[in-house]
Design a protein around this motif. Structure first.
Motif, PDB file in Angstrom:
ATOM      1  N   TYR A  38      -2.730   2.502   7.891  1.00  0.00           N
ATOM      2  CA  TYR A  38      -3.166   1.176   8.325  1.00  0.00           C
ATOM      3  C   TYR A  38      -3.093   1.076   9.850  1.00  0.00           C
ATOM      4  CZ  TYR A  38      -2.863  -3.841   9.211  1.00  0.00           C
ATOM      5  OH  TYR A  38      -3.052  -5.102   9.714  1.00  0.00           O
ATOM      6  N   TRP A  77       2.882  -5.329   1.042  1.00  0.00           N
ATOM      7  CA  TRP A  77       2.224  -6.412   1.773  1.00  0.00           C
ATOM      8  C   TRP A  77       3.135  -6.913   2.879  1.00  0.00           C
ATOM      9  CZ3 TRP A  77      -0.589 -10.173  -2.094  1.00  0.00           C
ATOM     10  CH2 TRP A  77      -1.578  -9.467  -2.780  1.00  0.00           C
ATOM     11  N   THR A  80       3.294  -4.318   5.568  1.00  0.00           N
ATOM     12  CA  THR A  80       2.043  -4.270   6.319  1.00  0.00           C
ATOM     13  C   THR A  80       1.941  -5.455   7.268  1.00  0.00           C
ATOM     14  OG1 THR A  80       0.969  -3.095   4.504  1.00  0.00           O
ATOM     15  CG2 THR A  80      -0.477  -4.101   6.132  1.00  0.00           C
ATOM     16  N   MET A 151      -9.561  -4.347   5.942  1.00  0.00           N
ATOM     17  CA  MET A 151      -8.821  -4.824   4.776  1.00  0.00           C
ATOM     18  C   MET A 151      -9.769  -5.284   3.670  1.00  0.00           C
ATOM     19  SD  MET A 151      -5.829  -6.871   6.825  1.00  0.00           S
ATOM     20  CE  MET A 151      -4.558  -7.034   5.590  1.00  0.00           C
ATOM     21  N   ARG A 152     -10.893  -5.889   4.060  1.00  0.00           N
ATOM     22  CA  ARG A 152     -11.826  -6.407   3.052  1.00  0.00           C
ATOM     23  C   ARG A 152     -12.608  -5.285   2.380  1.00  0.00           C
ATOM     24  NH1 ARG A 152     -13.220  -7.904  -0.795  1.00  0.00           N
ATOM     25  NH2 ARG A 152     -14.838  -9.379  -1.366  1.00  0.00           N
ATOM     26  N   GLN A 155      -9.803  -1.656   1.929  1.00  0.00           N
ATOM     27  CA  GLN A 155      -8.641  -1.869   1.070  1.00  0.00           C
ATOM     28  C   GLN A 155      -8.974  -2.789  -0.095  1.00  0.00           C
ATOM     29  OE1 GLN A 155      -5.552  -3.218   3.831  1.00  0.00           O
ATOM     30  NE2 GLN A 155      -4.727  -1.146   3.870  1.00  0.00           N
ATOM     31  N   ASP A 156     -10.192  -3.342  -0.099  1.00  0.00           N
ATOM     32  CA  ASP A 156     -10.699  -4.184  -1.186  1.00  0.00           C
ATOM     33  C   ASP A 156      -9.790  -5.395  -1.440  1.00  0.00           C
ATOM     34  OD1 ASP A 156     -12.695  -4.786  -2.990  1.00  0.00           O
ATOM     35  OD2 ASP A 156     -11.643  -3.854  -4.675  1.00  0.00           O
ATOM     36  N   LEU A 157      -9.297  -6.014  -0.361  1.00  0.00           N
ATOM     37  CA  LEU A 157      -8.456  -7.199  -0.489  1.00  0.00           C
ATOM     38  C   LEU A 157      -9.312  -8.450  -0.442  1.00  0.00           C
ATOM     39  CD1 LEU A 157      -5.463  -6.338   1.887  1.00  0.00           C
ATOM     40  CD2 LEU A 157      -5.639  -5.955  -0.568  1.00  0.00           C
ATOM     41  N   SER A 158      -8.861  -9.475  -1.140  1.00  0.00           N
ATOM     42  CA  SER A 158      -9.537 -10.767  -1.076  1.00  0.00           C
ATOM     43  C   SER A 158      -9.190 -11.442   0.249  1.00  0.00           C
ATOM     44  CB  SER A 158      -9.082 -11.658  -2.231  1.00  0.00           C
ATOM     45  OG  SER A 158      -7.727 -12.036  -2.048  1.00  0.00           O
ATOM     46  N   GLU A 161      -5.659 -12.619   0.139  1.00  0.00           N
ATOM     47  CA  GLU A 161      -4.688 -11.552   0.385  1.00  0.00           C
ATOM     48  C   GLU A 161      -4.641 -11.170   1.864  1.00  0.00           C
ATOM     49  OE1 GLU A 161      -4.826  -9.181  -3.882  1.00  0.00           O
ATOM     50  OE2 GLU A 161      -6.424  -8.857  -2.415  1.00  0.00           O
ATOM     51  N   ILE A 162      -5.824 -11.138   2.499  1.00  0.00           N
ATOM     52  CA  ILE A 162      -5.883 -10.827   3.928  1.00  0.00           C
ATOM     53  C   ILE A 162      -5.130 -11.893   4.722  1.00  0.00           C
ATOM     54  CG2 ILE A 162      -7.421 -10.638   5.938  1.00  0.00           C
ATOM     55  CD1 ILE A 162      -9.524  -9.450   3.970  1.00  0.00           C
ATOM     56  N   GLN A 165      -1.399 -11.350   4.315  1.00  0.00           N
ATOM     57  CA  GLN A 165      -0.887 -10.176   5.024  1.00  0.00           C
ATOM     58  C   GLN A 165      -0.875 -10.357   6.531  1.00  0.00           C
ATOM     59  OE1 GLN A 165      -1.888  -6.192   4.179  1.00  0.00           O
ATOM     60  NE2 GLN A 165      -2.118  -6.501   1.993  1.00  0.00           N
TER      61      GLN A 165
END
Length: 199
Positions: A38, A77, A80, A151-152, A155-158, A161-162, A165
């Motif tokens: 990351y 999380w 990070t 991240m989107r 890392q396929d985060l919503s 979630e972003i 974090q």
């Protein structure tokens, strides 16, 4: 050690707080690649990434020992987010910025219309060539924008979630993505890259 290996990250963190140093060793071995990956993806410099990684883990140890960790979600999380703050502190110290930034006030709650990215655009971004082009263009974005795109899409985060974090509101995350897409569209024209994205 076999019992440590069967524990969750959160259980290991709590065990370390209770005085089990081997629990932290196990936690470090599990999470170091993700956290270093990351950091280096954001800063693009291996020496700097190593420094920031070490600083991140010093802060992790300090925060764990000082009782600033509660088992309220995924340990990675939380870790990070600490890495994120270390990176931000570094960039604030050197005051580096490359292209158009959105500024401090980028709340998008007053915008109307559809979401910034619909499923069609997301599926287009899954194309391998487009993803390579996206990575190339991302190198030219300001750190906060590069981070949210990474991240989107990688890392396929919503966006929720972003936001969690990076310790900002969902609207701020959306704002950063919006400005990232604007900048990437400009860069794609500059470099002659055809991207199937729009803002």
């Amino acid at each position: 050690m076999s019992t440590l290996k069967s524990m969750t990250d959160e259980e290991l963190a709590l065990a370390y707080i209770d005085g089990n140093n081997r629990a932290f060793d196990e936690l470090l071995s599990r999470s170091q690649d993700k956290i270093f990956g990351y950091i280096i993806y954001i800063v693009k410099d291996e020496d700097l990434a190593n420094d920031l990684f070490q600083e991140t883990f010093l802060k992790l140890i300090t925060k764990l020992r000082d009782g600033h960790y509660t088992n309220s979600g995924k340990f990675i999380w939380w870790a990070t987010r600490i890495a994120h703050n270390v990176i931000i502190d570094h960039y604030r110290a050197v005051k580096s910025s490359k292209i158009v930034d959105q500024g401090e006030d980028n709340d998008l709650s007053n915008l109307r219309g559809n979401t910034l990215l619909d499923s069609n655009r997301e599926s287009e971004l899954s194309n391998a060539q487009v993803m390579r082009d996206v990575r190339r263009l991302m190198d030219n974005l300001p750190e906060a924008q590069r981070e949210v795109v990474f991240m989107r899409f990688f890392q396929d985060l919503s966006f929720k979630e972003i936001a969690e974090q990076t310790n900002v509101s969902i609207n701020t995350s959306l704002g950063r993505m919006r400005y990232a897409l604007i900048n990437m569209r400009k860069l794609s024209k500059q470099y002659g890259v055809n991207l199937a994205i729009d803002s």
